[in-house]
Write an enzyme that holds these catalytic residues in place. Structure first.
Site, PDB file in Angstrom:
ATOM      1  N   ASN A   1       1.928  -2.516  -3.628  1.00  0.00           N
ATOM      2  CA  ASN A   1       1.932  -3.107  -4.970  1.00  0.00           C
ATOM      3  C   ASN A   1       1.152  -4.422  -4.958  1.00  0.00           C
ATOM      4  OD1 ASN A   1       4.185  -1.180  -5.548  1.00  0.00           O
ATOM      5  ND2 ASN A   1       5.306  -2.610  -4.252  1.00  0.00           N
TER       6      ASN A   1
ATOM      7  N   HIS B   1      -5.228  -2.506   1.467  1.00  0.00           N
ATOM      8  CA  HIS B   1      -5.080  -1.826   0.175  1.00  0.00           C
ATOM      9  C   HIS B   1      -5.357  -2.758  -1.016  1.00  0.00           C
ATOM     10  CE1 HIS B   1      -3.844   2.260   0.680  1.00  0.00           C
ATOM     11  NE2 HIS B   1      -2.755   2.001   1.365  1.00  0.00           N
TER      12      HIS B   1
ATOM     13  N   GLU C   1      -1.364  -2.621   4.467  1.00  0.00           N
ATOM     14  CA  GLU C   1      -1.046  -2.961   3.064  1.00  0.00           C
ATOM     15  C   GLU C   1      -1.993  -4.030   2.509  1.00  0.00           C
ATOM     16  OE1 GLU C   1       0.812  -0.821   1.773  1.00  0.00           O
ATOM     17  OE2 GLU C   1       1.432  -0.057   3.729  1.00  0.00           O
TER      18      GLU C   1
ATOM     19  N   GLY D   1       6.897   3.681   5.013  1.00  0.00           N
ATOM     20  CA  GLY D   1       6.747   2.480   5.844  1.00  0.00           C
ATOM     21  C   GLY D   1       6.578   1.225   5.014  1.00  0.00           C
ATOM     22  N   ALA D   2       5.761   1.321   3.944  1.00  0.00           N
ATOM     23  CA  ALA D   2       5.483   0.164   3.099  1.00  0.00           C
ATOM     24  C   ALA D   2       4.737   0.635   1.852  1.00  0.00           C
ATOM     25  CB  ALA D   2       4.648  -0.874   3.856  1.00  0.00           C
ATOM     26  N   MET D   3       4.567  -0.282   0.895  1.00  0.00           N
ATOM     27  CA  MET D   3       3.868   0.047  -0.354  1.00  0.00           C
ATOM     28  C   MET D   3       3.064  -1.155  -0.807  1.00  0.00           C
ATOM     29  SD  MET D   3       3.036   1.998  -2.760  1.00  0.00           S
ATOM     30  CE  MET D   3       2.050   1.511  -4.175  1.00  0.00           C
TER      31      MET D   3
END
Length: 924
Positions: free
Chosen positions: A311, A347, A344, A307-309
């Site tokens: 970084n 995170h 995200e 879905g997403a990351m």
């Protein structure tokens, strides 16, 4: 237990010191050139620590290759001649060790040993690297841009004019930074990064940090220099070369936020910018720690598996997770985009600022980020009613956790395949649900203060499970207002029962006068109490359960910590009913005695609003879960009948969550029976559902009016009605579809019902062909996903086969969408054998596209296998997986999928005849 202790011992037993008189290899592993490789462990030695990476990377978007160099400042902890680090599929051209003045330690070219089995390389320095001294490791390397979704990979998109454009993007989590540069690719090895990227004049380059300067270096090339990063783990490094456009804004604290997308999708970026600005500001206030980077970029990548990351400073997204078109996207799409952005951004603190020591505790990243999605949206976007969605998250976690193939939240994971499998329902959803339970137990203020302490104490560092409990309890002991004053050992002991053992507790309740007799056991869907293996599967399972309950005479919930197999609670007065697990805040299932269920069933019938919508939904969920193990009886004396009796009140239900909970179970039974071609029960169940819920169906409007809850209900109910061939639904959908086709797609359909309209339209040849044509030219991925779902609903097996072949080809239907396409075809009664045969035939190709353990391969396995429900199908599945044992022996998902199939078989065996009789009685 002891899992953390095992890992600690493992680290301490590493063969860490390779001194001048001890250069013998740590095992008999041979490098690719036949020489002994000096390290035998999957995890790197800890005697060399990276401090700072100076990286230059140059992707060539014409040749689809990249080259680069990295100078790594290293800190030597013990005397050694060897440097061991990670590298995968990279060609190393040069390797040199430099002293602190950057002078060569050796005149000779240093050889590089490669050990692909562990994705490691080793460089031998003729001169001893001395403890306490600073050195630099310099490497030049190159490789083709990856064809998959990991490492430094190529992505493409088509313009409206049909031109294919190429970009290069990274995805490193969990173990793929080593595919883009030689590095110490484990979360504990945090370092600073200075990145330089070479590119052509028509592209831009992005990385974690802001651009510092651009230098023209000749031959039409530019070199972008980025600011030095904060200290971070290798999996958070990111760099992208593309030709995207962006929209930007500034937070109240001066953080520049930009949303990047394909130029022709730029107009779909504006909602994401608004959401990112508001959510980042919320997190800065909630965590009381300012976001530590000067900027935050969110970018929609055309080819993206998950879905997403997260970084740091450059979060990457699948287009459906970031882009929002108000003319096309539904209320559910808006909720999804907002949740993913919330995840995200959370995170950036949980995962990036504080990182787990090792992947066994990935839930500290993912469980927290999943939970903070809900905390943040509840505060910032209350109109999205995210609390409705959170119950589904916990129900999903329970579904997985009630199988014996589940695992503890904190589980051993050493190699890349095992690590990839850790990114699952247990880490994300169960992690979020036990945090929610803990927050309710400690109070909101106590929980928030404790996690602030945790983030401050371990910032730019790594943490373990017990570090979190330690931080939370230290706050509680200072907080005289807390309901529970706990010692460190109490909270650690309590939470260990939730993180270090698998499964979910079943709390049993029997009321006798003012006394409540409560007990706990492990809830298992497959094994029965009279099964010989029952006792062994129950042995040793004990949770510390924060019980809560309300009664007919009490508006306030009562809290109690159940730490033993059984206990007796005394009520203040005689009551008519007791409901445990108030608002489903606890992660456990409740089973009442016969009188208890009868009282609650009657309460729902005469006055359902006496319970909150969460309590009503959780009662329905618990009852249907108990049907699987035939424990619930009620006044009917039968499990499934008692449950159908319980949901008899739903005609009066006005809240979408309990309504969809009951309707969802009936629909899932229908789908199960339909695939077995049991014509009479299929027909009667469909007739019953349409009759019983007719009022709910008929009052739905084909519009986008109403609250998010209204719109979500409309989406689900009209989809069901058309799927069941309800004539008024089919007529309206066909009318809307024909108007849309006549306008050549220019008429805007109501966004919440568009997918239903497309599904009805896809059932004839011309409609299907038109949708496939529109799929090819649409510039909105959200719209394309609705088209694809409709195309996969066709009852023509040839059309479904064509779709699967297009998915395998990867041109018309992108490879990233193949796992979800296989699942869509598999859930279609016409397509479930077709999808399974396709998976068996193309297994090796699928594993090349989606590595073992990855989200893609797991969803393919679960999506196909769980459509089956007969012993013959079970045997066929087992035979296939046995034939590829060597490949899949490590995969936990095989057991998960197989157990779900066994659960389907058992459900039909126990309940089919009862349902057949019940339906005949109801309809006659």
């Amino acid at each position: 237990m002891h899992l953390l202790l095992v890992i600690l011992l493992f680290l301490e037993s590493q063969f860490c010191v390779q001194s001048s008189d001890s250069n013998s290899p740590a095992g008999d592993n041979l490098a690719t050139n036949g020489l002994p490789f000096p390290w035998s462990k999957v995890r790197l030695p800890n005697y060399i620590v990276p401090v700072h990476y100076h990286l230059l990377i140059h992707p060539n978007l014409t040749t689809l290759k990249f080259s680069g160099s990295v100078k790594i400042e290293i800190d030597v902890k013990n005397n050694t001649n060897w440097v061991v680090l990670h590298s995968k599929n990279l060609k190393i051209f040069t390797a040199t060790v430099l002293d602190e003045n950057e002078a060569h330690l050796s005149d000779k070219v240093l050889s590089v040993l490669e050990y692909p089995a562990h994705e490691q390389i080793a460089i031998f320095s003729p001169k001893i690297l001395t403890s306490g001294e600073k050195y630099f490791l310099y490497l030049e390397f190159g490789a083709p841009l990856s064809d998959g979704f990991y490492g430094f990979y190529k992505s493409t998109y088509k313009t409206k004019a049909g031109e294919t454009r190429v970009l290069a993007s990274t995805h490193f989590e969990p173990t793929s930074a080593r595919m883009a540069l030689p590095c110490f690719d484990e979360p504990i090895f945090k370092a600073n990064y200075t990145v330089r990227i070479r590119r052509g004049p028509s592209h831009i380059a992005l990385s974690n940090m802001p651009l510092e300067q651009t230098v023209e270096i000749g031959n039409g090339l530019f070199e972008d220099h980025f600011e030095v990063s904060v200290k971070m783990s290798s999996y958070l490094l990111a760099f992208i070369v593309c030709d995207f456009r962006s929209v930007s804004g500034m937070t109240a604290t001066g953080i520049n936020i930009s949303i990047y997308a394909v130029p022709e999708k730029w107009h779909q970026t504006h909602y994401a910018l608004e959401a990112a600005l508001r959510l980042l500001e919320f997190y800065e206030q909630y965590f009381n720690i300012l976001y530590p980077l000067p900027k935050m970029d969110l970018i929609a990548i055309p080819d993206f598996q998950s879905g997403a990351m997260e970084n740091w400073g450059l979060t990457t997204y699948r287009e459906t997770s970031l882009l929002y078109d108000p003319d096309i996207s539904s209320a559910s799409d808006k909720l999804w985009v907002t949740l993913v952005i919330g995840h995200e951004l959370a995170h950036q603190w949980f995962g990036n600022l504080v990182t787990m020591e090792w992947w066994n505790d990935i839930w500290l990243n993912e469980g927290f980020a999943r939970y903070m999605e809900f905390v943040s949206l509840e505060a910032v976007y209350p109109e999205l009613k995210v609390e409705d969605h959170f119950l589904d998250t916990c129900f999903g976690a329970i579904g997985r956790d009630s199988l014996n193939s589940s695992r503890p939240i904190s589980s051993l994971a050493e190699n890349p395949t095992q690590i990839k499998e850790m990114f699952d329902t247990v880490s994300y959803d169960k992690g979020a649900c036990i945090l929610h339970m803990l927050r309710n137990f400690l109070t909101n203020e106590g929980f928030q203060s404790g996690i602030i302490r945790y983030l401050r104490r371990f910032r730019y560092s790594n943490a373990r499970n017990e570090d979190l409990w330690d931080s939370l309890i230290k706050h509680q002991n200072k907080n005289s207002h807390s309901l529970f004053i706990l010692s460190h050992i109490d909270l650690k002991k309590m939470m260990s029962t939730w993180t270090l053992q698998k499964g979910i507790p079943l709390v049993t309740v029997r009321r006798q006068g003012r006394r409540l007799y409560v007990g706990q056991e492990r809830f298992l869907k497959i094994v029965l109490p009279n099964d010989p293996s029952w006792n062994s599967l129950q042995e040793g399972y004990l949770w510390h359960i924060p019980l809560t309950y309300k009664t007919s005479h009490s508006e306030h919930e009562v809290k109690h910590l159940l730490t033993t197999k059984s206990d007796v609670l005394t009520l203040d007065e005689e009551v008519d009913w007791v409901k445990l697990n108030t608002d489903m805040n606890g992660y456990y299932i409740v089973h009442y005695d016969e009188e208890g269920w009868n009282c609650l069933t009657e309460l729902l019938r005469v006055n359902h609003t006496a319970l909150s919508f969460k309590d009503r939904a959780s009662l329905i969920h618990n009852a249907f879960q108990l049907v699987t193990i035939s424990q619930l009886t009620g006044k009917t004396g039968n499990s499934i009948l008692a449950t159908l009796d319980l949901i008899g009140y739903l005609k009066s239900e006005t809240h979408n969550v309990p309504l969809l909970q009951g309707l969802g179970y009936l629909q899932s039974f229908y789908k199960l029976i339909e695939k077995r071609h049991i014509a009479d029960v299929t027909h009667n169940l469909k007739t019953y559902i349409l009759q019983y819920f007719r009022d709910v169906i008929d009052k739905q409007t084909w519009s986008d009016d109403g609250t998010v809850s209204d719109r979500r209900l409309r989406e689900e109910v009209l989809s069901l009605a058309c799927d069941f061939n309800y004539p008024p639904c089919l007529e309206k959908a066909k009318q809307l579809f024909n108007s849309w086709v006549d306008s050549n797609g220019t008429v805007s359909l109501p966004t919440d019902v568009s997918e239903t309209v497309y599904m009805v339209g896809a059932q004839d040849d011309s409609g299907w062909a038109y949708l496939l044509e529109k799929y090819g030219v649409s510039m909105c991925e959200t719209e394309k996903s609705k088209f694809l779902s409709a195309l996969a609903s066709s009852k023509d097996s040839k059309k479904l086969s064509r779709l699967l072949q297009l998915g395998m080809g990867g041109t018309v239907i992108k490879t990233q969408n193949l796992p979800s396409l296989i699942y869509m075809v598999a859930r279609n009664p016409v397509g479930h054998f077709l999808a399974w045969d396709f998976v068996k035939k193309h297994w090796n190709e699928l594993v090349e596209k989606f590595p073992l353990g990855s989200f893609g391969i797991r969803s393919i396995i679960v999506g196909t296998v769980t459509q089956f429900s007969s012993t013959e199908e079970l045997r066929e599945v087992e035979v296939f997986f046995k034939s590829i044992t060597e490949q899949v022996s490590q995969l936990r998902v095989i057991q998960v999928a197989t157990e779900n199939l066994e659960k389907n078989i058992m459900w039909l065996k126990r309940n089919l005849e009862t349902m057949r009789t019940w339906l005949q009685q109801r309809l006659n």
